[in-house]
Structure formats: C-alpha cells, structure tokens
Design an enzyme around this catalytic site. Structure first.
Site, mmCIF file in Angstrom:
data_model
loop_
_atom_site.group_PDB
_atom_site.id
_atom_site.type_symbol
_atom_site.label_atom_id
_atom_site.label_comp_id
_atom_site.label_asym_id
_atom_site.label_seq_id
_atom_site.Cartn_x
_atom_site.Cartn_y
_atom_site.Cartn_z
ATOM 1 N N SER A 170 5.947 -1.422 6.445
ATOM 2 C CA SER A 170 6.765 -0.473 5.695
ATOM 3 C C SER A 170 6.450 0.929 6.211
ATOM 4 O O SER A 170 6.234 1.118 7.414
ATOM 5 C CB SER A 170 6.488 -0.605 4.194
ATOM 6 O OG SER A 170 7.245 0.328 3.455
ATOM 7 N N TYR A 202 17.138 4.388 6.322
ATOM 8 C CA TYR A 202 15.801 4.077 6.836
ATOM 9 C C TYR A 202 14.796 4.033 5.689
ATOM 10 O O TYR A 202 14.016 3.082 5.565
ATOM 11 C CB TYR A 202 15.354 5.100 7.876
ATOM 12 C CG TYR A 202 13.924 4.872 8.330
ATOM 13 C CD1 TYR A 202 13.619 3.831 9.196
ATOM 14 C CD2 TYR A 202 12.876 5.662 7.854
ATOM 15 C CE1 TYR A 202 12.310 3.583 9.587
ATOM 16 C CE2 TYR A 202 11.569 5.422 8.242
ATOM 17 C CZ TYR A 202 11.286 4.381 9.112
ATOM 18 O OH TYR A 202 9.988 4.131 9.491
ATOM 19 N N LYS A 206 12.484 0.813 4.169
ATOM 20 C CA LYS A 206 11.036 0.781 4.010
ATOM 21 C C LYS A 206 10.637 0.477 2.563
ATOM 22 O O LYS A 206 9.632 -0.201 2.310
ATOM 23 C CB LYS A 206 10.435 2.112 4.470
ATOM 24 C CG LYS A 206 10.641 2.410 5.956
ATOM 25 C CD LYS A 206 9.884 1.450 6.863
ATOM 26 C CE LYS A 206 10.701 0.337 7.451
ATOM 27 N NZ LYS A 206 9.916 -0.559 8.342
#
Length: 316
Positions: A170, A202, A206
C-alpha cells in the site's frame, strides 16, 4: 488524533532500521512470487530472496525488461529468478499467469503483491475498462490472489508453521482517503463527468489495498493464510516514471530514500518467523509494525470492496 499524526510522521520520516536482510532466514525449498519484480522495490526484494535460497518467480509483463533484470540478478546473486508473464492491467493475462504458475508448481509460500502504477492519466484504462491505477493495483492483484489461493492454502497445510503469506503493498497515501467511490474505478458516463485527477484514483487504490488485505486476513486466516499490508516508504523507484519531469526531479531529489530500504518492510512481512504471526497487520518503514488510518478498519467497507471485486472477475 495526535497518535495518528505521529504515526503518519513516523511513516514519512522513519528511524534507522533495526531489521535488515541479514535477519532473513534460509529460504531453501520456499517458492515465492514477486509481482513487478523486474524493477525498483520488487527487484530488490527478488534479490534478497535469491540470496537466501528461495525459488522466485519474477512476475512482469515485459519479457525484455524481465530477462534483463534476471540477468542482472544472476550476476549479483549467482542464482536465477524465473520469469512469469503477467500484465495486471489485463485480467485475462492475470488468469494466464496463474494457470502457468500452477502448471509448474504445486507450492506457493509467499505471494508479494508488489507491483503498482502511479501517475497515470485519468483517461488511462485497463484492458477491461477499469481505471488503470485501481485496475492494476487492486483488481489485478485481487484476481491473482484469488486464483492462487488454493495453492497457498495447500502449501499452508503442509508447511512447518502451517502458514502461507500474502504481502500487499500500500502507501502512506491511503491516509488521504476515507471512503470508497466505485464510480471512479470503471469507465462509465458517471466517471467521465467526474473528471477527477489521477492522484485521486491512486490514493483510492492504496486505501483499497489495505481493505483487501484485511478482508483476506479475516476470510482465510483460519486456513493458514497470513495477509499483511504495508507502506514501503518514499522510495526512489520507477513508479514515478509517468509524473511530470519537474515533479519527478523534486520528489526523487529531496523526498526519496534508497530502494534497498524500501524492500525491507515487505521482506520482513514475507520471510521473518514473526511475520507468520502478523495476520491482518500493517507495517511501516523500515520493517516495523504500524497503524493504518482508522478508516481502513471499517469492516463494512472491506466487505463491500471484496464483493465488488468478486463481481468484476466473474466470467473471465
């Protein structure tokens, strides 16, 4: 609030590592996959695994780059990684990679879901029409893990500690997201109207990496699966390749650490004896157990994400 801020600051500017690659045990007779193993943190991870005698499949989409990395790693370690053709942005390629691996191996001790895309344009999509960053970083890895779960579970039942591990990369960027927004993740009229920045998807990817990892830990922990997530740190890798030149220069010059440090956290999760007891935990630089954002502890969101991911891979 104060402890969360201190935790985030500690992720961004970590202390010197207390755990190093010298602490990795002998990995002889262990079989591992590292996605994105041809560059950056992935390549450094493959290098350390080879040095400690693991059998490593370097999963990457580009044959030339993969073979170049394998040659370089051979020169440095005296050992060969094995190329596994994998394009996480194409679910059919993911299925093909899993089938190819299972034809060759009946054992998988650790799956490092390491690969990632950052800085893609909002218009960029995967082969099946998903946001390129979310489709690669989350959906592709989910499908690969799902297809390899029978092998991981079988390996766990036969291993000395009764465990097989899935290590999910992550980022500290997950702190910037509180809730999932499925309208962002797949091409549709609604997504086109949003006109969001690529940075948003993005960060969502994560955040979702941790939700997925936590849900995997809950669903399969009793079958020997150890699922961890982690922030590898702000590390100088090729993931910045799609950023504007000036942005990339500033980040790499002033904010990034050497790639060798970036590999430590996932290596501890994937190889250390104590890592076998870290199911559901989140690690931070450098190779420390940390704490993700409170939003990642929302089991309802984790279940919602899992169910959505399951729907997307039906019929592939």
């Amino acid at each position: 609030m104060g402890s969360r801020l201190l935790s985030l600051l500690s992720e961004t500017w970590p202390p010197k590592p207390k755990w190093t690659t010298d602490d990795i045990p002998n990995l002889a007779r262990k079989v591992m996959i590292v996605t994105g193993g041809n560059a950056g943190i992935g390549k450094e991870t493959v290098k350390a695994l080879l040095e400690h005698n693991a059998k490593v499949y370097l999963a990457a989409r580009n044959q030339v780059r993969a073979e170049t990395a394998i040659k370089d790693l051979r020169e440095k370690t005296g050992k060969d990684a094995i190329w596994l053709k994998l394009d996480l942005a194409d679910l059919r390629s993911v299925k093909g990679a899993a089938e190819e691996f299972r034809r060759k191996e009946s054992q998988l001790d650790v799956l490092f879901n390491n690969a990632g895309v950052m800085g893609a344009k909002f218009e960029d999509l995967t082969a099946q029409g998903y946001d390129l960053q979310f489709g690669t970083n989350v959906l592709g890895h989910f499908y690969l893990t799902k297809l390899l779960l029978p092998t991981l579970i079988s390996t766990a039942t036969k291993s000395a500690d009764g465990k097989a591990r899935v290590v999910n990369t992550s980022s500290s960027g997950h702190h910037g997201v509180q809730t999932l927004d499925f309208s962002l993740y797949q091409d549709s009229p609604a997504r086109r109207k949003i006109k969001s920045s690529s940075a948003g998807t993005y960060l969502h990817s994560k955040f979702a990496n941790i939700l997925f990892s936590n849900e995997l830990a809950r669903r399969y922990g009793d079958q020997g699966i150890v699922s961890t997530s982690l922030d590898p740190g702000t590390v100088s890798t090729d993931i910045t390749r799609t950023l504007p030149p000036m942005t990339k220069f500033i980040i790499k010059t002033f904010l990034m650490y050497p790639v060798e440090l970036g590999a430590l956290t996932q290596l501890r999760a994937g190889t250390s004896p104590e890592g076998a007891e870290m199911n559901g935990q989140y690690l931070v630089p450098w190779a420390r157990v940390g704490k993700p954002s409170a939003a990642t502890e929302d089991q309802k969101q984790s279940e919602e994400l899992w169910n959505w991911l399951e729907e997307q891979v039906k019929g592939i």
